[in-house]
Design a protein around this motif. Structure first.
Motif, PDB file in Angstrom:
ATOM      1  N   ARG A  45       0.829  -1.211   0.000  1.00 52.12           N
ATOM      2  CA  ARG A  45       0.000   0.000   0.000  1.00 52.12           C
ATOM      3  C   ARG A  45       0.861   1.259   0.000  1.00 52.12           C
ATOM      4  O   ARG A  45       0.588   2.207  -0.736  1.00 52.12           O
ATOM      5  N   SER A  46       1.897   1.272   0.830  1.00 50.61           N
ATOM      6  CA  SER A  46       2.762   2.463   0.889  1.00 50.61           C
ATOM      7  C   SER A  46       3.563   2.632  -0.397  1.00 50.61           C
ATOM      8  O   SER A  46       3.998   3.734  -0.708  1.00 50.61           O
ATOM      9  N   GLY A  48       2.263   2.285  -3.297  1.00 53.93           N
ATOM     10  CA  GLY A  48       1.342   2.747  -4.331  1.00 53.93           C
ATOM     11  C   GLY A  48       0.588   1.641  -5.053  1.00 53.93           C
ATOM     12  O   GLY A  48      -0.114   1.911  -6.028  1.00 53.93           O
ATOM     13  N   THR A  50      -2.361  -1.166  -5.450  1.00 55.10           N
ATOM     14  CA  THR A  50      -3.749  -1.294  -5.011  1.00 55.10           C
ATOM     15  C   THR A  50      -3.958  -2.666  -4.391  1.00 55.10           C
ATOM     16  O   THR A  50      -3.747  -3.689  -5.046  1.00 55.10           O
TER      17      THR A  50
END
Length: 94
Positions: A45-46, A48, A50
């Motif tokens: 998530r960090s 980028g 999905t």
């Protein structure tokens, strides 16, 4: 390309709803197996990527093979062990 399921190594695999009710040895479901699931999801998530939380478990969205390489690279850079595996082979079929 689609979404790739992610599971934690050594944890039981839930029978996913999208698996056929009856299947033979020629059915497989490709997924990522990681050593620390919660940390892997945070890293993705960090970075980028999905990540979808499904009832059957988390999945990462993959657009193409280059993005798959990026996912694997991000996990590796953070010291996470990750492998592509047939998730069906992890399910007891007795």
């Amino acid at each position: 390309m689609g979404c790739l399921p992610i599971m934690e190594k050594g944890k039981p695999v839930a029978c996913h709803r999208d698996w056929p009710l009856f299947y033979m040895n020629d059915f497989s479901r490709l997924g990522l197996v990681v050593n620390r699931l919660a940390e892997a999801l945070t890293v993705l998530r960090s970075g980028g990527f999905t990540v979808h939380e499904q009832e059957s478990g988390p999945q990462v969205e993959i657009a193409d093979r280059e993005q798959l390489a990026e996912v694997l690279g991000a996990l590796s850079r953070h010291g996470l062990n990750c492998e592509m595996s047939d998730l069906v082979s992890c399910v007891y079929q007795g």
